[in-house]
Design a protein around this motif. Structure first.
Motif, PDB file in Angstrom:
ATOM      1  N   LEU A  10     -28.173  22.042   1.446  1.00 54.43           N
ATOM      2  CA  LEU A  10     -28.097  20.817   2.223  1.00 54.43           C
ATOM      3  C   LEU A  10     -27.479  19.776   1.300  1.00 54.43           C
ATOM      4  O   LEU A  10     -28.048  19.457   0.260  1.00 54.43           O
ATOM      5  CB  LEU A  10     -29.488  20.349   2.667  1.00 54.43           C
ATOM      6  N   LEU A  11     -26.323  19.254   1.663  1.00 52.74           N
ATOM      7  CA  LEU A  11     -25.603  18.325   0.792  1.00 52.74           C
ATOM      8  C   LEU A  11     -25.691  16.913   1.349  1.00 52.74           C
ATOM      9  O   LEU A  11     -25.296  16.655   2.478  1.00 52.74           O
ATOM     10  CB  LEU A  11     -24.135  18.748   0.678  1.00 52.74           C
ATOM     11  N   LEU A  12     -26.192  16.002   0.546  1.00 56.31           N
ATOM     12  CA  LEU A  12     -26.347  14.604   0.932  1.00 56.31           C
ATOM     13  C   LEU A  12     -25.494  13.770  -0.011  1.00 56.31           C
ATOM     14  O   LEU A  12     -25.842  13.574  -1.174  1.00 56.31           O
ATOM     15  CB  LEU A  12     -27.814  14.192   0.853  1.00 56.31           C
ATOM     16  N   VAL A  18     -20.398  10.238  -4.681  1.00 59.09           N
ATOM     17  CA  VAL A  18     -19.726  11.493  -4.343  1.00 59.09           C
ATOM     18  C   VAL A  18     -19.994  11.800  -2.871  1.00 59.09           C
ATOM     19  O   VAL A  18     -21.139  11.997  -2.475  1.00 59.09           O
ATOM     20  CB  VAL A  18     -20.235  12.649  -5.232  1.00 59.09           C
ATOM     21  N   PRO A  19     -18.959  11.819  -2.021  1.00 61.92           N
ATOM     22  CA  PRO A  19     -19.161  12.102  -0.603  1.00 61.92           C
ATOM     23  C   PRO A  19     -19.483  13.578  -0.346  1.00 61.92           C
ATOM     24  O   PRO A  19     -19.134  14.456  -1.136  1.00 61.92           O
ATOM     25  CB  PRO A  19     -17.832  11.713   0.035  1.00 61.92           C
ATOM     26  N   GLY A  20     -20.142  13.833   0.769  1.00 59.94           N
ATOM     27  CA  GLY A  20     -20.531  15.184   1.153  1.00 59.94           C
ATOM     28  C   GLY A  20     -19.385  16.175   1.208  1.00 59.94           C
ATOM     29  O   GLY A  20     -19.502  17.282   0.681  1.00 59.94           O
ATOM     30  N   MET A  23     -18.424  17.428  -2.266  1.00 58.15           N
ATOM     31  CA  MET A  23     -19.376  18.404  -2.789  1.00 58.15           C
ATOM     32  C   MET A  23     -19.182  19.748  -2.102  1.00 58.15           C
ATOM     33  O   MET A  23     -19.243  20.803  -2.729  1.00 58.15           O
ATOM     34  CB  MET A  23     -20.816  17.927  -2.582  1.00 58.15           C
ATOM     35  N   GLU A  24     -18.938  19.703  -0.792  1.00 60.33           N
ATOM     36  CA  GLU A  24     -18.729  20.925  -0.020  1.00 60.33           C
ATOM     37  C   GLU A  24     -17.506  21.689  -0.533  1.00 60.33           C
ATOM     38  O   GLU A  24     -17.544  22.908  -0.686  1.00 60.33           O
ATOM     39  CB  GLU A  24     -18.548  20.565   1.456  1.00 60.33           C
ATOM     40  N   ALA A  25     -16.434  20.960  -0.827  1.00 62.13           N
ATOM     41  CA  ALA A  25     -15.215  21.593  -1.339  1.00 62.13           C
ATOM     42  C   ALA A  25     -15.455  22.240  -2.703  1.00 62.13           C
ATOM     43  O   ALA A  25     -14.949  23.326  -2.976  1.00 62.13           O
ATOM     44  CB  ALA A  25     -14.097  20.563  -1.429  1.00 62.13           C
ATOM     45  N   CYS A  26     -16.238  21.584  -3.552  1.00 62.74           N
ATOM     46  CA  CYS A  26     -16.523  22.122  -4.894  1.00 62.74           C
ATOM     47  C   CYS A  26     -17.418  23.354  -4.833  1.00 62.74           C
ATOM     48  O   CYS A  26     -17.289  24.256  -5.653  1.00 62.74           O
ATOM     49  CB  CYS A  26     -17.200  21.061  -5.754  1.00 62.74           C
ATOM     50  N   LYS A  28     -17.734  25.476  -2.224  1.00 56.61           N
ATOM     51  CA  LYS A  28     -17.296  26.457  -1.228  1.00 56.61           C
ATOM     52  C   LYS A  28     -17.187  27.871  -1.799  1.00 56.61           C
ATOM     53  O   LYS A  28     -17.566  28.832  -1.160  1.00 56.61           O
ATOM     54  CB  LYS A  28     -15.965  26.035  -0.618  1.00 56.61           C
ATOM     55  N   GLY A  29     -16.731  28.025  -3.019  1.00 56.95           N
ATOM     56  CA  GLY A  29     -16.548  29.343  -3.618  1.00 56.95           C
ATOM     57  C   GLY A  29     -17.755  29.832  -4.411  1.00 56.95           C
ATOM     58  O   GLY A  29     -17.662  30.815  -5.123  1.00 56.95           O
ATOM     59  N   SER A  30     -18.897  29.161  -4.281  1.00 61.23           N
ATOM     60  CA  SER A  30     -20.065  29.504  -5.097  1.00 61.23           C
ATOM     61  C   SER A  30     -20.875  30.668  -4.539  1.00 61.23           C
ATOM     62  O   SER A  30     -21.771  31.163  -5.206  1.00 61.23           O
ATOM     63  CB  SER A  30     -20.981  28.283  -5.226  1.00 61.23           C
ATOM     64  N   GLY A  31     -20.593  31.067  -3.310  1.00 63.12           N
ATOM     65  CA  GLY A  31     -21.364  32.136  -2.686  1.00 63.12           C
ATOM     66  C   GLY A  31     -22.561  31.625  -1.903  1.00 63.12           C
ATOM     67  O   GLY A  31     -23.278  32.400  -1.287  1.00 63.12           O
ATOM     68  N   ALA A  32     -22.778  30.310  -1.925  1.00 59.21           N
ATOM     69  CA  ALA A  32     -23.885  29.708  -1.177  1.00 59.21           C
ATOM     70  C   ALA A  32     -23.444  29.403   0.250  1.00 59.21           C
ATOM     71  O   ALA A  32     -22.264  29.247   0.534  1.00 59.21           O
ATOM     72  CB  ALA A  32     -24.342  28.417  -1.853  1.00 59.21           C
ATOM     73  N   SER A  33     -24.416  29.295   1.137  1.00 56.41           N
ATOM     74  CA  SER A  33     -24.162  28.942   2.525  1.00 56.41           C
ATOM     75  C   SER A  33     -24.450  27.452   2.702  1.00 56.41           C
ATOM     76  O   SER A  33     -25.577  27.008   2.520  1.00 56.41           O
ATOM     77  CB  SER A  33     -25.074  29.767   3.433  1.00 56.41           C
ATOM     78  N   ILE A  34     -23.432  26.665   3.046  1.00 54.73           N
ATOM     79  CA  ILE A  34     -23.610  25.226   3.243  1.00 54.73           C
ATOM     80  C   ILE A  34     -24.047  25.001   4.681  1.00 54.73           C
ATOM     81  O   ILE A  34     -23.271  25.129   5.618  1.00 54.73           O
ATOM     82  CB  ILE A  34     -22.316  24.470   2.907  1.00 54.73           C
TER      83      ILE A  34
END
Length: 43
Positions: A10-12, A18-20, A23-26, A28-34
């Motif tokens: 959960l990205l706040l 730093v906008p959501g 963070m989502e773009a950074c 994205k390739g981590s293997g986590a589900s946003i």
């Protein structure tokens, strides 16, 4: 395999910090589900 693989995030973000979507773009390739990403204004 990274530490975030298989995790749910959960990205706040903050308007003046730093906008959501950034963070989502950074992460994205981590293997986590946003699951949720938002940018709020904390005044």
């Amino acid at each position: 395999m990274g530490k975030l693989t298989g995790k749910k995030l959960l990205l706040l973000g903050e308007r003046d910090g730093v906008p959501g979507p950034a963070m989502e773009a950074c992460l994205k390739g981590s293997g986590a589900s946003i699951e949720f990403s938002v940018t709020e204004c904390f005044v």
